[in-house]
Design a protein around this motif. Structure first.
Motif, short mmCIF file in Angstrom:
data_model
loop_
_atom_site.label_atom_id
_atom_site.label_comp_id
_atom_site.label_asym_id
_atom_site.label_seq_id
_atom_site.Cartn_x
_atom_site.Cartn_y
_atom_site.Cartn_z
N ASN A 3 0.78 -1.23 0.00
CA ASN A 3 0.00 0.00 0.00
C ASN A 3 0.82 1.29 0.00
N ASP A 4 2.07 1.27 0.43
CA ASP A 4 2.88 2.49 0.37
C ASP A 4 3.73 2.55 -0.89
N ARG A 22 11.49 -5.82 2.48
CA ARG A 22 10.59 -4.76 2.03
C ARG A 22 11.41 -3.50 1.79
N THR A 23 11.38 -2.99 0.58
CA THR A 23 12.29 -1.93 0.18
C THR A 23 11.92 -0.58 0.80
N PHE A 27 7.90 2.69 -5.60
CA PHE A 27 7.74 2.52 -7.04
C PHE A 27 6.43 3.18 -7.47
N ARG A 28 6.55 4.44 -7.92
CA ARG A 28 5.35 5.24 -8.20
C ARG A 28 5.29 5.78 -9.62
N SER A 62 18.57 -1.55 0.30
CA SER A 62 18.05 -0.72 1.39
C SER A 62 16.62 -1.15 1.70
N PHE A 63 16.40 -1.60 2.95
CA PHE A 63 15.10 -2.17 3.31
C PHE A 63 14.54 -1.54 4.58
N GLN A 64 13.24 -1.27 4.56
CA GLN A 64 12.56 -0.80 5.76
C GLN A 64 12.21 -1.95 6.68
N ALA A 65 12.15 -3.17 6.14
CA ALA A 65 11.93 -4.37 6.94
C ALA A 65 12.77 -5.49 6.33
N SER A 66 13.52 -6.21 7.17
CA SER A 66 14.40 -7.25 6.67
C SER A 66 14.48 -8.40 7.67
#
Length: 224
Positions: A3-4, A22-23, A27-28, A62-66
């Motif tokens: 969703n983001d 989670r990167t 991707f927009r 680069s990940f916000q969650a790993s």
């Protein structure tokens, strides 16, 4: 994509994430095609190398969650306990909202991203290339979506053809011939709901004939 608008490569089981990347990158670009390669190698002795993601030939780091999978953790993708779905989750209840040009799965082998893509010598842009010389494995497949009457046809040589469900549409929009659509990120007065790859818009029941419903296009023009 979640969703983001980040890319989330994950395995959720027994109430928690057994593996996840989670990167931070979002991707927009709704006018671009992305070439995404995800690699699962839980037997790798280096924990950070057990899950990898490449986008347009460049590895995401680069990940916000790993969360690295445990050594030799079996992937739920290709599990004999479930149905292999393309374009939706395993339920299925959550569907992919976009276009897919090619989808390939290699069973029980590690294949480099360069087997599926390359940098164009003229433009310098990463582009898809048809894979060759691959040992696909028992359940490997390559869906090209070429035949509108048989979108689930497997072109790998394994004959792992998929059953098509739902109201699928074959689009003329391809990585080599990008078409203009409505841009959901740029609305002047976006009270319409966009659908069908942002090619159609539907107004709500409270729509007034005098109301303005305006979205920008993904491609700008100066004439014609």
């Amino acid at each position: 994509l979640v969703n983001d608008d980040s890319l989330d490569f994950r395995q959720y089981q027994s109430g928690s994430y057994a593996a996840r990347k989670r990167t931070n990158r979002l991707f927009r670009d709704v006018n671009a095609w992305y070439h995404i390669v995800c690699q699962w190698d839980s037997a790798n002795g280096t924990a950070d190398d057990r899950m990898k993601i490449w986008v347009n030939g460049v590895q995401e780091t680069s990940f916000q969650a790993s969360t690295n999978p445990g050594g030799s953790l079996a992937s739920l993708i290709n599990s004999s306990n479930g149905t292999f779905n393309v374009g939706c989750d395993w339920t299925p209840s959550v569907y992919f909202d976009g276009y897919q040009s090619h989808t390939a799965f290699v069973d029980n082998a590690i294949v480099a991203p360069t087997v599926f893509g390359e940098t164009d010598s003229t433009s310098g842009i990463w582009k898809f290339k048809s894979p060759s010389g691959i040992t696909w494995g028992n359940n490997g497949f390559h869906l090209k979506f070429e035949n509108s009457a048989a979108l689930g046809t497997d072109s790998s040589g394994n004959s792992n053809t998929f059953t098509v469900n739902g109201d699928l549409k074959q689009a003329l929009d391809t990585p080599s011939n990008v078409h203009a659509t409505w841009n959901p990120n740029l609305a002047m007065n976006g009270t319409m709901t966009l659908a069908n790859g942002n090619t159609t818009g539907t107004t709500g029941s409270n729509y007034s004939a005098n109301a303005s419903n305006s979205f920008f296009s993904t491609l700008g023009v100066s004439q014609g």
